[in-house]
Design a protein around this motif. Structure first.
Motif, PDB file in Angstrom:
ATOM      1  N   GLU A 261       0.835  -1.203   0.000  1.00 28.14           N
ATOM      2  CA  GLU A 261       0.000   0.000   0.000  1.00 28.14           C
ATOM      3  C   GLU A 261       0.864   1.245   0.000  1.00 28.14           C
ATOM      4  N   GLU A 262       1.925   1.184   0.841  1.00 25.90           N
ATOM      5  CA  GLU A 262       2.829   2.339   0.936  1.00 25.90           C
ATOM      6  C   GLU A 262       3.456   2.614  -0.428  1.00 25.90           C
ATOM      7  N   LEU A 263       3.892   1.523  -1.052  1.00 22.26           N
ATOM      8  CA  LEU A 263       4.515   1.641  -2.362  1.00 22.26           C
ATOM      9  C   LEU A 263       3.533   2.246  -3.360  1.00 22.26           C
ATOM     10  N   GLN A 264       2.286   1.786  -3.240  1.00 24.55           N
ATOM     11  CA  GLN A 264       1.254   2.269  -4.149  1.00 24.55           C
ATOM     12  C   GLN A 264       1.015   3.761  -3.931  1.00 24.55           C
ATOM     13  N   ARG A 265       0.982   4.104  -2.615  1.00 26.86           N
ATOM     14  CA  ARG A 265       0.758   5.517  -2.288  1.00 26.86           C
ATOM     15  C   ARG A 265       1.859   6.360  -2.908  1.00 26.86           C
ATOM     16  N   GLN A 266       3.104   5.871  -2.716  1.00 26.07           N
ATOM     17  CA  GLN A 266       4.233   6.625  -3.244  1.00 26.07           C
ATOM     18  C   GLN A 266       4.159   6.715  -4.758  1.00 26.07           C
ATOM     19  N   ARG A 267       3.753   5.598  -5.316  1.00 26.67           N
ATOM     20  CA  ARG A 267       3.653   5.574  -6.774  1.00 26.67           C
ATOM     21  C   ARG A 267       2.574   6.555  -7.234  1.00 26.67           C
ATOM     22  N   ASP A 268       1.436   6.541  -6.503  1.00 23.98           N
ATOM     23  CA  ASP A 268       0.340   7.460  -6.855  1.00 23.98           C
ATOM     24  C   ASP A 268       0.804   8.899  -6.737  1.00 23.98           C
ATOM     25  N   PHE A 269       1.556   9.146  -5.648  1.00 22.69           N
ATOM     26  CA  PHE A 269       2.050  10.505  -5.403  1.00 22.69           C
ATOM     27  C   PHE A 269       2.958  10.944  -6.555  1.00 22.69           C
ATOM     28  N   ALA A 270       3.905  10.043  -6.888  1.00 18.37           N
ATOM     29  CA  ALA A 270       4.843  10.374  -7.954  1.00 18.37           C
ATOM     30  C   ALA A 270       4.091  10.577  -9.262  1.00 18.37           C
ATOM     31  N   GLU A 271       3.121   9.693  -9.492  1.00 16.90           N
ATOM     32  CA  GLU A 271       2.341   9.815 -10.718  1.00 16.90           C
ATOM     33  C   GLU A 271       1.583  11.138 -10.726  1.00 16.90           C
ATOM     34  N   GLY A 272       1.018  11.450  -9.537  1.00 10.87           N
ATOM     35  CA  GLY A 272       0.272  12.707  -9.407  1.00 10.87           C
ATOM     36  C   GLY A 272       1.157  13.879  -9.761  1.00 10.87           C
ATOM     37  N   LEU A 273       2.388  13.833  -9.238  1.00  9.97           N
ATOM     38  CA  LEU A 273       3.336  14.918  -9.510  1.00  9.97           C
ATOM     39  C   LEU A 273       3.592  15.023 -11.007  1.00  9.97           C
ATOM     40  N   ILE A 274       3.870  13.862 -11.570  1.00  7.04           N
ATOM     41  CA  ILE A 274       4.207  13.850 -12.990  1.00  7.04           C
ATOM     42  C   ILE A 274       3.031  14.365 -13.810  1.00  7.04           C
ATOM     43  N   GLU A 275       1.822  13.947 -13.402  1.00  3.19           N
ATOM     44  CA  GLU A 275       0.641  14.314 -14.175  1.00  3.19           C
ATOM     45  C   GLU A 275       0.340  15.811 -14.064  1.00  3.19           C
ATOM     46  N   THR A 276       0.547  16.351 -12.865  1.00  2.00           N
ATOM     47  CA  THR A 276       0.105  17.741 -12.663  1.00  2.00           C
ATOM     48  C   THR A 276       1.241  18.742 -12.779  1.00  2.00           C
ATOM     49  N   ALA A 277       2.488  18.271 -12.824  1.00  3.64           N
ATOM     50  CA  ALA A 277       3.621  19.204 -12.816  1.00  3.64           C
ATOM     51  C   ALA A 277       3.489  20.224 -13.942  1.00  3.64           C
ATOM     52  N   GLN A 278       3.770  21.488 -13.598  1.00  8.53           N
ATOM     53  CA  GLN A 278       3.743  22.530 -14.607  1.00  8.53           C
ATOM     54  C   GLN A 278       5.143  22.698 -15.179  1.00  8.53           C
ATOM     55  N   ALA A 279       5.727  21.575 -15.537  1.00  2.63           N
ATOM     56  CA  ALA A 279       7.051  21.568 -16.134  1.00  2.63           C
ATOM     57  C   ALA A 279       7.137  20.300 -16.966  1.00  2.63           C
ATOM     58  N   ILE A 280       8.069  20.294 -17.909  1.00  2.17           N
ATOM     59  CA  ILE A 280       8.207  19.107 -18.745  1.00  2.17           C
ATOM     60  C   ILE A 280       8.884  18.012 -17.935  1.00  2.17           C
ATOM     61  N   ILE A 281       8.297  16.803 -17.949  1.00  2.04           N
ATOM     62  CA  ILE A 281       8.994  15.645 -17.388  1.00  2.04           C
ATOM     63  C   ILE A 281       9.112  14.644 -18.525  1.00  2.04           C
ATOM     64  N   LEU A 282      10.355  14.392 -18.909  1.00  4.32           N
ATOM     65  CA  LEU A 282      10.603  13.564 -20.086  1.00  4.32           C
ATOM     66  C   LEU A 282      11.609  12.497 -19.683  1.00  4.32           C
ATOM     67  N   VAL A 283      11.293  11.230 -19.985  1.00  6.37           N
ATOM     68  CA  VAL A 283      12.225  10.153 -19.646  1.00  6.37           C
ATOM     69  C   VAL A 283      12.708   9.509 -20.947  1.00  6.37           C
ATOM     70  N   LEU A 284      14.037   9.433 -21.086  1.00 10.26           N
ATOM     71  CA  LEU A 284      14.630   8.857 -22.294  1.00 10.26           C
ATOM     72  C   LEU A 284      15.403   7.606 -21.919  1.00 10.26           C
ATOM     73  N   ASP A 285      15.451   6.654 -22.837  1.00  9.95           N
ATOM     74  CA  ASP A 285      16.323   5.518 -22.546  1.00  9.95           C
ATOM     75  C   ASP A 285      17.759   5.900 -22.904  1.00  9.95           C
ATOM     76  N   THR A 286      18.691   4.987 -22.662  1.00  5.85           N
ATOM     77  CA  THR A 286      20.093   5.389 -22.816  1.00  5.85           C
ATOM     78  C   THR A 286      20.449   5.644 -24.277  1.00  5.85           C
ATOM     79  N   ASP A 287      19.576   5.248 -25.179  1.00  4.44           N
ATOM     80  CA  ASP A 287      19.847   5.553 -26.581  1.00  4.44           C
ATOM     81  C   ASP A 287      19.145   6.827 -27.027  1.00  4.44           C
ATOM     82  N   GLY A 288      18.492   7.491 -26.074  1.00  5.42           N
ATOM     83  CA  GLY A 288      17.843   8.747 -26.428  1.00  5.42           C
ATOM     84  C   GLY A 288      16.446   8.548 -26.986  1.00  5.42           C
ATOM     85  N   ARG A 289      15.881   7.368 -26.783  1.00  4.92           N
ATOM     86  CA  ARG A 289      14.505   7.166 -27.254  1.00  4.92           C
ATOM     87  C   ARG A 289      13.536   7.589 -26.155  1.00  4.92           C
ATOM     88  N   ILE A 290      12.404   8.140 -26.595  1.00  5.90           N
ATOM     89  CA  ILE A 290      11.434   8.659 -25.626  1.00  5.90           C
ATOM     90  C   ILE A 290      10.712   7.499 -24.961  1.00  5.90           C
TER      91      ILE A 290
END
Ligand code: ADP
Length: 874
Positions: A261-290
């Protein structure tokens, strides 16, 4: 034969039996006689006990088989069998092999009839059960280990009947976890503790268990106190003693659930941040793929994640011109470097470029290897635009400031020029105004003192004098204000006699107050501690007090005026209180402003509205603050506190009394008066000649220089403003003469400005005297410079004795000439006569000159007509 046959048969039978006994491998058979001696010992007995038949025969049982356990019981049994012949056994006992090894033996004893004496024989039949015993012990031991194991399992373990309805056994953990004793659990059964969330699946599970022999599922156990424990139940179908039972092990999932549950909460929180952040959050793999980006990026770029996922970000988002550069940066970074604040634009779906500030962090696996790159981007396009706009504004502003500064500088220069012009103008004006005033005040004073002025005219003279005085005061006020405004007013810090200053002020105010019928008092709240000599500016203090007290008397018609002093350490507080009309509240904030007069001030028709402004400024310069409290109809109190630290007496502080003339028995100094204005020239000549000085006059600088070259005077009064050659040039010229250094030159100046005074001293003058000329100051300066002694008036008698020339020594002709000139009011003719007289009658000449120069032709005429010289008005 039959008997023989029978005996033969018996023998055969016996042999067969004996052979059987001998050959029987497992049953050890021994025969004992009644006393316990061995009479038969078969081969199996040899095996069990280690004794051969020959060794055993004839020995007692005790000698052969020392019985360890059950010995008493065995002996008892043997005895019983020997006596009764009844069978005993089978008995289990432990016996010793001849080698000492222990053997478990199962023994059966019975008796058979013996031959030939019919003594019964005790038969003992033993079977070696050592192996069986060992197996039994091993089994027991293994059972106890199992139980211990069962009970020491940390998880609850249940043994359940195959129908799942009853507990057959539970371990210690089960009782501890569920809060029941073992017995209670066996009684309540599985129904009391199992609360599966999905009861309907139970039959299915049993079926599976039967089929596969093992299932795992999650369920909920209820503790005795009602608390629910989520568990993972491992059930196994086993065979226990030929019976099929279910063995269940329950693993507590509470902690795992909590962590999940704790993990889920943290995951939800992180997801919430990512979803609502007023900034670009972009994750690339080591080859530069989105790998992913957030909704903010979707909105900003106009792409959905699904459009670009898996694509190379350089190609998908960057403007072509930046791709190569970023490629190398990215290569360098994906190594692990954390970068911050790099600005790199992206191109949106609709082709617009947005400026992005990037902060990149590598995301690592637990072994430290870089898995992906997390890029946080801030859209700074707008900020950039505003910055650029601001910069443009700033530049504009700088231009405007520079412009404005130069305008202000021009304005300042203009103002400074205007200020200089004003100062020059005021200096000129003050000269122009004071010079005629000098004559007005001087002559009105002289006229006032003439006892022969008719009463009717005396009032007019007084009016002239008062108006002149008022005019002088106004000019002084205006000058003072302009000095203050020009920042030229400075205060001195010199030792002065405070009581004397107060006394002088008091003297001037008392007269005015008493003339209006007002009570006037000077009070000191701590008389004893009022210092005599203090450090401060006596002149400015006097001005302020005269001004405040003057106002108090001026505006008060009834009652009293009081000057109150309160000494404080190093300071003195002054209060001027009156019982006058008071000042309306509406006027109070304004009365210190220049030229402001309240109604009563305007009503007086005099004053300038400058007095309080000047006073306030003086008080401020002296280190205080002028304040006022006033109550309408009750009066006003003006007050201030200034530092006046006590000090020792100043040197040469003498209270001068009025000078009558030079004391006798000293050389008569020769004075040159250089003054372009005839009236003033005459006034000075009269004053000085009255006092007994020898006076010569000059109308301008050039004349003064010539006169000095001729006569080498002791003292020169030099007007600084004159036509032809001014006082500065004349002083310079005289000082340049071979014997021009010794003469004392004192300037006469209408300028009140210190700068002018400095210029005067720089020009070579020794001293200066401000116009209008104060006679006492004038005599004082000459006395100091020439080391003179004077005759002084006794006390402060205001009327000066008018010197009347003694004409008795003159011949008729001369007296007639004087009468004629006086009657014709011809000053020039009079002066000529005076000059003729001077060599032989210097005193008479001086007295006459004084009358002529003060235009007292009336008195002159009277003296001549009287025909005799005497002193009038003594
Ligand atoms: P003024 O030359 O008119 O006396 P001041 O600056 O000395 O100018 O005073 C400003 C005004 O303040 C005066 O015109 C008068 O109306 C008011 N004032 C000053 N002192 C007093 C006082 N003691 N009682 C009443 N009114 C006063």
């Amino acid at each position: 034969t039959e008997r023989l046959l029978a005996a033969q048969t018996l023998k055969n039978t016996e042999e067969r039996l004996r052979a059987t006994l001998e050959q029987s491998p497992n049953v050890a058979v021994q025969w004992y006689d009644r006393s316990g001696r061995v009479i038969y010992w078969n081969r199996a007995s040899e095996q069990i006990y280690g004794w051969t038949s020959q060794e055993a025969l004839g020995k007692t049982l005790d000698q052969l088989i020392p019985v360890l356990e059950g010995a008493v019981a065995f002996k008892d049994a043997f005895q019983r069998v020997a006596e009764t012949g009844n069978q005993v056994g089978p008995l289990e006992y432990r016996a010793h092999h001849r080698s000492g090894a222990v053997r478990w033996v199962l023994s059966t004893l019975f008796a058979i009839p013996g031959q030939p004496d019919d003594q019964p024989i005790v038969v003992c039949m033993d079977v070696d059960i050592t192996e069986r015993k060992r197996a039994e012990a091993a089994l027991l031991e293994s059972e106890s280990v199992s139980r211990q194991l069962y009970n020491s399992m940390p998880d609850p373990v249940f043994t359940v009947t195959s129908d799942g309805k009853h507990f057959l056994d539970v371990n210690d953990a089960a009782s501890a976890v569920l809060g029941y004793t073992r017995e209670e659990l066996l009684q309540v059964g599985p129904a009391a503790i199992d609360a599966p969330p999905d009861k309907e699946k139970l039959p299915e599970r049993f079926a599976e268990l039967r089929r596969t022999g093992h299932i795992v599922h999650e369920t909920v156990h209820i503790r005795r106190d009602g608390h629910r424990i989520p568990v993972e139940l491992h059930s196994r179908s086993i065979n226990l003693g030929g019976q099929s039972v279910i063995l269940g092990v329950a693993r507590d999932l509470s902690e795992r659930k909590r962590l999940q549950e704790e993990l889920q909460r943290q995951r939800d929180f992180a997801e919430g941040l990512i979803e609502t952040a007023q900034a670009i959050i972009l994750v690339l793999d080591t080859d530069g793929r989105i790998l992913r980006f957030n909704p903010y990026m979707e909105r900003l770029s106009g792409y959905r994640l699904t459009d670009l996922q898996g694509q190379d970000w350089l190609g998908a988002l960057l403007p072509p011109r930046d791709r190569n550069a970023m490629q190398s940066v990215f290569r360098a970074q994906s190594g692990a470097v954390q970068t911050s604040g790099q600005i790199c634009p992206i191109v949106t779906h609709c082709g617009e470029e947005r400026q992005i500030e990037w902060h990149n962090t590598p995301l690592r696996a637990s072994d430290g290897a870089v898995m992906a790159l997390l890029c946080l981007g801030q859209d700074i396009t707008e900020r950039r635009r505003i910055e650029a706009e601001l910069e443009a504004y700033r530049q504009q502003l700088e231009v405007r400031v520079a412009q404005r500064t130069s305008e202000l500088e021009q304005a300042r220069d203009a103002a400074e020029a205007a200020n200089r012009a004003k100062t020059v103008f005021l200096a000129n004006m003050s000269h122009e105004l004071r010079t005629p005033l000098n004559a007005i005040l001087g002559f009105s004073q002289i006229m006032e003192r003439d006892p022969r002025i008719p009463e009717g005219q005396r009032h007019n003279v007084e009016t002239i004098k008062r108006a002149g005085g008022h005019l002088l005061a106004l000019i002084n006020d205006v000058l003072e204000i302009s000095r203050i405004e020009a920042g030229r007013t400075t205060v001195t810090r010199e030792a002065f006699d405070l009581p004397a200053t107060l006394f002088a002020v008091e003297g001037m105010i008392r007269l005015k107050a008493e003339a209006k019928g007002l009570a006037f008092s000077v009070e000191c709240s701590a008389q004893a501690s009022l210092p005599t000599h203090v450090l401060g500016d006596a002149h400015h203090l006097r001005q302020v007090l005269l001004n405040l007290l003057g106002n108090a008397v001026k505006y008060t018609d009834r009652g009293s005026v009081c000057l109150r002093l309160t000494p404080e350490p190093g300071r003195i507080r002054f209060e001027v209180e009156d019982s006058g009309p008071g000042i309306p509240a509406g006027d109070l904030p304004h009365i210190f402003q220049a030229f402001y007069q309240a109604e009563n001030g305007i009503g007086k028709g005099e004053g300038s509205g400058l007095g309080l402004t000047i006073s306030q400024e003086f008080v401020r310069l002296m280190g205080g603050e002028l304040g006022v409290t006033s109550r309408l109809g009750r009066g006003s109190v003006f007050s201030f506190t200034i530092p006046l630290p006590p000090c020792s007496a100043p040197v040469g502080a003498v209270q001068p009394s009025r000078v009558l003339g030079l004391a006798p028995d000293q050389p008569i100094p020769r004075v040159l008066v250089a003054e372009d204005h005839a009236d003033n020239r005459a006034l000075l000549r009269a004053l000085l000649e009255h006092a007994g000085f020898e006076v010569e006059t000059a109308a301008n600088g050039r004349e003064a220089v010539e006169a000095f070259q001729r006569d080498h005077h002791d003292f020169i009064w030099m007007d600084m403003r004159m036509p032809v050659m001014d006082g500065y040039a004349a002083t310079g010229a005289i000082r340049a003469l071979p014997d021009g250094k010794g003469v004392v030159i004192a300037a006469l100046t209408a300028s009140a400005f210190k700068t002018d005074r400095d210029a005067i001293l720089a020009a070579g003058c020794d001293d200066f005297l401000a116009k209008p000329v104060d006679a006492e100051r004038l005599f004082h300066i000459m006395g100091e410079r020439l080391q003179l002694r004077y005759r002084h008036a006794e006390g402060g008698a205001p009327s000066a004795p008018q010197p009347i020339p003694d004409l008795t020594g003159l011949d008729r002709e001369l007296r007639a000439a004087i009468r004629q000139a006086a009657a014709a009011l011809d000053a020039e003719a009079c002066r000529k006569i005076v000059e003729r007289l001077r060599p032989d009658h210097p005193e008479t000449a001086a007295a006459l000159a004084a009358l002529v120069e003060t235009f007292r032709f009336d008195q002159l005429l009277a003296t001549v007509e009287a025909g005799q010289g005497n002193r009038a008005g003594t």
